[in-house]
Design a protein around this motif. Sequence first.
Motif, PDB file in Angstrom:
ATOM      1  N   SER A 149       0.914  -0.894  -0.184  1.00 22.25           N
ATOM      2  CA  SER A 149      -0.288  -0.318   0.055  1.00 22.25           C
ATOM      3  C   SER A 149       0.910   1.331  -0.472  1.00 22.25           C
ATOM      4  CB  SER A 149      -0.741  -0.176   1.239  1.00 22.25           C
ATOM      5  OG  SER A 149      -1.247  -1.413   1.732  1.00 22.25           O
ATOM      6  N   TRP A 173       5.195 -10.796  -5.109  1.00 25.11           N
ATOM      7  CA  TRP A 173       3.087 -10.997  -5.398  1.00 25.11           C
ATOM      8  C   TRP A 173       3.260 -10.746  -6.824  1.00 25.11           C
ATOM      9  CZ3 TRP A 173       1.858 -13.416  -1.470  1.00 25.11           C
ATOM     10  CH2 TRP A 173       2.229 -12.724  -0.191  1.00 25.11           C
ATOM     11  N   SER A 175       2.946 -11.459 -10.568  1.00 28.30           N
ATOM     12  CA  SER A 175       1.210 -11.819 -10.511  1.00 28.30           C
ATOM     13  C   SER A 175       2.550 -12.583 -12.363  1.00 28.30           C
ATOM     14  CB  SER A 175       0.384 -11.274 -11.256  1.00 28.30           C
ATOM     15  OG  SER A 175      -0.361 -10.978 -10.340  1.00 28.30           O
ATOM     16  N   THR A 383      -6.051  -2.384  -1.665  1.00 30.51           N
ATOM     17  CA  THR A 383      -6.685  -2.969  -0.989  1.00 30.51           C
ATOM     18  C   THR A 383      -7.981  -2.209   0.179  1.00 30.51           C
ATOM     19  OG1 THR A 383      -5.795  -1.548   1.304  1.00 30.51           O
ATOM     20  CG2 THR A 383      -4.967  -3.635   0.570  1.00 30.51           C
ATOM     21  N   GLU A 385      -8.734  -1.116   2.268  1.00 31.66           N
ATOM     22  CA  GLU A 385      -9.183   0.383   3.505  1.00 31.66           C
ATOM     23  C   GLU A 385      -8.285   1.077   2.622  1.00 31.66           C
ATOM     24  OE1 GLU A 385      -7.719  -3.202   4.142  1.00 31.66           O
ATOM     25  OE2 GLU A 385      -9.261  -3.394   5.281  1.00 31.66           O
TER      26      GLU A 385
HETATM   27  C1  LIG Z   1      -3.618 -11.395  -6.699  1.00 29.05           C
HETATM   28  C2  LIG Z   1      -3.264 -10.477  -5.938  1.00 29.05           C
HETATM   29  C3  LIG Z   1      -2.110 -10.830  -7.584  1.00 29.05           C
HETATM   30  C4  LIG Z   1      -0.834  -9.521  -6.984  1.00 29.05           C
HETATM   31  N1  LIG Z   1       0.071  -9.152  -8.255  1.00 29.05           N
HETATM   32  C5  LIG Z   1       0.669  -8.134  -8.894  1.00 29.05           C
HETATM   33  C6  LIG Z   1       1.216  -7.781  -9.578  1.00 29.05           C
HETATM   34  O1  LIG Z   1       1.793  -8.811 -10.190  1.00 29.05           O
HETATM   35  N2  LIG Z   1       2.064  -6.813  -9.219  1.00 29.05           N
HETATM   36  C7  LIG Z   1       2.615  -5.587  -8.154  1.00 29.05           C
HETATM   37  O2  LIG Z   1       3.869  -5.603  -7.941  1.00 29.05           O
HETATM   38  N3  LIG Z   1       1.742  -6.122  -7.145  1.00 29.05           N
HETATM   39  C8  LIG Z   1       1.028  -7.604  -6.940  1.00 29.05           C
HETATM   40  N4  LIG Z   1       0.368  -7.980  -5.854  1.00 29.05           N
HETATM   41  C9  LIG Z   1       0.573  -7.143  -4.816  1.00 29.05           C
HETATM   42  C10 LIG Z   1      -0.814  -6.031  -4.336  1.00 29.05           C
HETATM   43  O3  LIG Z   1      -0.931  -4.642  -4.698  1.00 29.05           O
HETATM   44  C11 LIG Z   1      -0.259  -5.300  -2.489  1.00 29.05           C
HETATM   45  O4  LIG Z   1      -0.692  -6.983  -2.132  1.00 29.05           O
HETATM   46  C12 LIG Z   1      -0.809  -4.730  -2.009  1.00 29.05           C
HETATM   47  O5  LIG Z   1      -0.710  -3.250  -2.743  1.00 29.05           O
HETATM   48  C13 LIG Z   1      -1.187  -4.387  -0.908  1.00 29.05           C
HETATM   49  O6  LIG Z   1       0.168  -4.184  -0.671  1.00 29.05           O
HETATM   50  P1  LIG Z   1       0.394  -5.805   0.755  1.00 29.05           P
HETATM   51  O7  LIG Z   1       0.521  -6.867   0.650  1.00 29.05           O
HETATM   52  O8  LIG Z   1       2.260  -5.134   1.249  1.00 29.05           O
HETATM   53  O9  LIG Z   1      -0.261  -5.313   2.262  1.00 29.05           O
HETATM   54  P2  LIG Z   1      -0.232  -3.806   3.357  1.00 29.05           P
HETATM   55  O10 LIG Z   1       0.075  -2.604   2.419  1.00 29.05           O
HETATM   56  O11 LIG Z   1       1.163  -4.408   4.050  1.00 29.05           O
HETATM   57  O12 LIG Z   1      -1.364  -3.945   3.931  1.00 29.05           O
HETATM   58  C14 LIG Z   1      -1.478  -4.181   5.039  1.00 29.05           C
HETATM   59  C15 LIG Z   1      -2.732  -4.632   5.355  1.00 29.05           C
HETATM   60  O13 LIG Z   1      -2.715  -2.816   6.179  1.00 29.05           O
HETATM   61  C16 LIG Z   1      -3.771  -2.141   5.715  1.00 29.05           C
HETATM   62  N5  LIG Z   1      -2.949  -0.506   4.989  1.00 29.05           N
HETATM   63  C17 LIG Z   1      -2.239  -0.376   4.546  1.00 29.05           C
HETATM   64  N6  LIG Z   1      -2.094   0.684   4.287  1.00 29.05           N
HETATM   65  C18 LIG Z   1      -3.083   1.132   5.297  1.00 29.05           C
HETATM   66  C19 LIG Z   1      -3.647   3.049   4.995  1.00 29.05           C
HETATM   67  N7  LIG Z   1      -3.069   3.959   4.918  1.00 29.05           N
HETATM   68  N8  LIG Z   1      -4.424   2.741   5.840  1.00 29.05           N
HETATM   69  C20 LIG Z   1      -5.530   1.955   6.299  1.00 29.05           C
HETATM   70  N9  LIG Z   1      -5.099   0.223   6.088  1.00 29.05           N
HETATM   71  C21 LIG Z   1      -3.716   0.428   5.571  1.00 29.05           C
HETATM   72  C22 LIG Z   1      -4.147  -3.273   4.667  1.00 29.05           C
HETATM   73  O14 LIG Z   1      -5.575  -2.324   3.353  1.00 29.05           O
HETATM   74  C23 LIG Z   1      -4.237  -4.124   4.826  1.00 29.05           C
HETATM   75  O15 LIG Z   1      -5.581  -4.735   5.169  1.00 29.05           O
HETATM   76  C24 LIG Z   1      -0.300  -8.359  -6.020  1.00 29.05           C
HETATM   77  C25 LIG Z   1      -1.243  -8.816  -5.046  1.00 29.05           C
HETATM   78  C26 LIG Z   1      -2.700  -9.748  -5.267  1.00 29.05           C
HETATM   79  C27 LIG Z   1      -2.723 -10.127  -3.589  1.00 29.05           C
END
Ligand SMILES: Cc1cc2nc3c(=O)[nH]c(=O)nc-3n(C[C@H](O)[C@H](O)[C@H](O)COP(=O)(O)OP(=O)(O)OC[C@H]3O[C@@H](n4cnc5c(N)ncnc54)[C@H](O)[C@@H]3O)c2cc1C
Length: 401
Positions: A149, A173, A175, A383, A385
Amino acid sequence: MDWHDTPEQAQFRREVRDLIENGLPQRYREAAARGGPGERAWEFDRRSSDPAAREAANAWHAALYERRWVAPHWPAEYGGGGLSPMEQFILNQELAWAGAPAVGGSGVAMLGPTLITHGSEEQKQQYLPGILAGEVVWAQGYSEPGAGSDLASLQTRAVRDGDDYILNGQKIWTSGAHTADAIFALVRTDPEAPKHRGISFVLIEDINAPGVTVRPLVDMGGRHYFNEVFFDDVRIPAQNVVGEENRGWYVGMTLLDFERSNISGAVNARRSLQRLLNTIADDPDLAARVRGKPLQCDLAERYVETEVMYQFSLRVISMQNRGQIPNHEASAAKLFSSELSQRLAQTGMQVAGLKANLLEDGPASSLAHHYIGMVPATVRGGTSEVQRNVIATRGLGLPRG
Ligand SMILES: Cc1cc2nc3c(=O)[nH]c(=O)nc-3n(C[C@H](O)[C@H](O)[C@H](O)COP(=O)(O)OP(=O)(O)OC[C@H]3O[C@@H](n4cnc5c(N)ncnc54)[C@H](O)[C@@H]3O)c2cc1C
């Protein structure tokens, strides 16, 4: 707004239906009947060990390529369809109804439009034709273990060395990286600058180059869909930076701005509900479980929600059609669509009851697979959020947290 097709739009819709009727391979028709071919089906089929899968992927790509519909949103001068927002909407709508897989992957959806906007003429000439021809499939290397995020916290480093950059770091992640040929990435080129300003957008033309390691991440449904990608002293030419060095954040954000109506999400919601209703109609046990029970009300709720979702998509496309750029409206559509897909899957599990625990072939088991498959919907592409934050601040004018 009148949502009936104009005579021109009706004609265009007929052309799309005609292509689907005559060009969509049997493999994808059968997959659609089972619920859909799955995400990135074309990409995975293209590299499958099964010759029938490769043949279907090639045939479907060829059918779209011939019509210039591989990249309907690209301008015609770069080999795209040059279609209006409404034509793109109709095309995506019909393809989603047919369960036809998208072709071209992130290269078509994201990198192409970014190169067209920010790339040099040489970069456009060099990369766009391969993307359109389905010869080079690109993966998107944005997220890192500590940057999702809060993407601007990314740490993968690119250090200038003569005419090259040397890359070190890790993406996660990613894809389809295991079937991709190349990867575009956001990397840090100036660690001293404020975090959004020290980032560059780079092209790594060979994902199998020395120093690049792609490791599978198997999801909870047992699927190998995404990966970790490691860079250890990977050398790329300096001309592989898109746009200006250290201005990559703005380049990278361009590509997040495309495909915002989420009409395929709206169509898929309607299809999921219809499939569930068909499953109930075909199975007397399930029909008995549902009759006169709260489940019946849940199904009615899902129906209302799928129609609301459709309205969200129409709202976004009507804005695009007027030349406006949807912002929080697109976030609302993404938020509602992804959470609806999970509610639909959950209702499906409740309808199937214990049968849904049997992860083997059959309509109930496909509901279980669907349920597991929908879990990431509220994480990917921003996400829930994060979408709520956008709606609250940009849409409702509330103060930033
Ligand atoms: C199926 C799938 C395919 C994907 N494909 C790709 C890809 O091809 N290339 C790529 O680069 N990425 C890819 N992603 C990654 C995706 O972009 C990230 O998973 C996403 O941006 C969330 O980041 P994170 O997983 O690090 O979670 P985090 O950012 O660590 O979030 C963890 C939790 O904290 C919450 N949170 C974070 N910040 C805030 C805020 N400011 N306010 C309130 N809540 C907050 C989030 O909502 C979440 O619930 C993929 C993800 C999935 C699930």
